[in-house]
Motif scaffolding. Structure first.
Motif, short mmCIF file in Angstrom:
data_model
loop_
_atom_site.label_atom_id
_atom_site.label_comp_id
_atom_site.label_asym_id
_atom_site.label_seq_id
_atom_site.Cartn_x
_atom_site.Cartn_y
_atom_site.Cartn_z
N GLU A 32 0.83 -1.21 0.00
CA GLU A 32 0.00 0.00 0.00
C GLU A 32 0.86 1.25 0.00
O GLU A 32 0.60 2.19 -0.76
CB GLU A 32 -0.95 0.02 1.19
CG GLU A 32 -1.86 1.21 1.21
CD GLU A 32 -2.86 1.23 2.35
OE1 GLU A 32 -3.61 2.21 2.43
OE2 GLU A 32 -2.88 0.28 3.16
N LEU A 33 1.90 1.28 0.82
CA LEU A 33 2.81 2.44 0.84
C LEU A 33 3.47 2.63 -0.52
O LEU A 33 3.61 3.77 -0.98
CB LEU A 33 3.86 2.26 1.93
CG LEU A 33 3.37 2.40 3.36
CD1 LEU A 33 4.45 1.96 4.34
CD2 LEU A 33 2.93 3.83 3.64
N GLN A 62 2.25 1.82 -3.43
CA GLN A 62 1.26 2.33 -4.37
C GLN A 62 0.94 3.80 -4.13
O GLN A 62 0.59 4.52 -5.06
CB GLN A 62 -0.01 1.48 -4.29
CG GLN A 62 0.18 0.08 -4.81
CD GLN A 62 -0.98 -0.85 -4.52
OE1 GLN A 62 -1.87 -0.53 -3.73
NE2 GLN A 62 -0.97 -2.01 -5.14
N LEU A 63 1.07 4.25 -2.88
CA LEU A 63 0.78 5.64 -2.55
C LEU A 63 1.90 6.60 -2.93
O LEU A 63 1.69 7.80 -2.98
CB LEU A 63 0.48 5.78 -1.05
CG LEU A 63 -0.81 5.13 -0.55
CD1 LEU A 63 -0.87 5.15 0.96
CD2 LEU A 63 -2.02 5.83 -1.15
N THR A 64 3.10 6.04 -3.17
CA THR A 64 4.25 6.93 -3.43
C THR A 64 4.68 6.93 -4.86
O THR A 64 4.52 6.28 -5.70
CB THR A 64 5.45 6.58 -2.55
OG1 THR A 64 5.81 5.21 -2.75
CG2 THR A 64 5.13 6.81 -1.10
#
Length: 82
Positions: A77-78, A80-82
């Motif tokens: 998730e991290l 994909q967020l960055t």
């Protein structure tokens, strides 16, 4: 917090842009690092050729959660967020 031996999430989920022995162009997100053995342990741990980004990563409860799957999900998730 210490790493959970055999987790390997930080060697699978994130992309690594720096060269890794055997992966001169780094690795894309979701791809196992070539230096991760069958027990999900880093073959470069403690060696000078280990990438700085790997050496600098420090496990924490927020990122690693309470299970290996939590860690994989959270780091994915991290990424994909960055």
């Amino acid at each position: 917090m210490d790493c959970r031996l055999g987790c390997g999430a930080c060697c699978i989920a994130p992309s690594i842009s720096s060269p890794i022995p055997g992966m001169p162009n780094g690795k894309p997100a979701g791809v196992r690092c070539i230096q991760l053995n069958d027990d999900n342990l880093c073959k470069l741990f403690g060696k000078p050729e280990r990438p700085k980004v790997c050496h600098d990563f420090k496990p924490c409860p927020v990122v690693c959660g309470s299970t290996n799957q939590d860690a994989l999900n959270n780091i994915t998730e991290l990424e994909q967020l960055t």
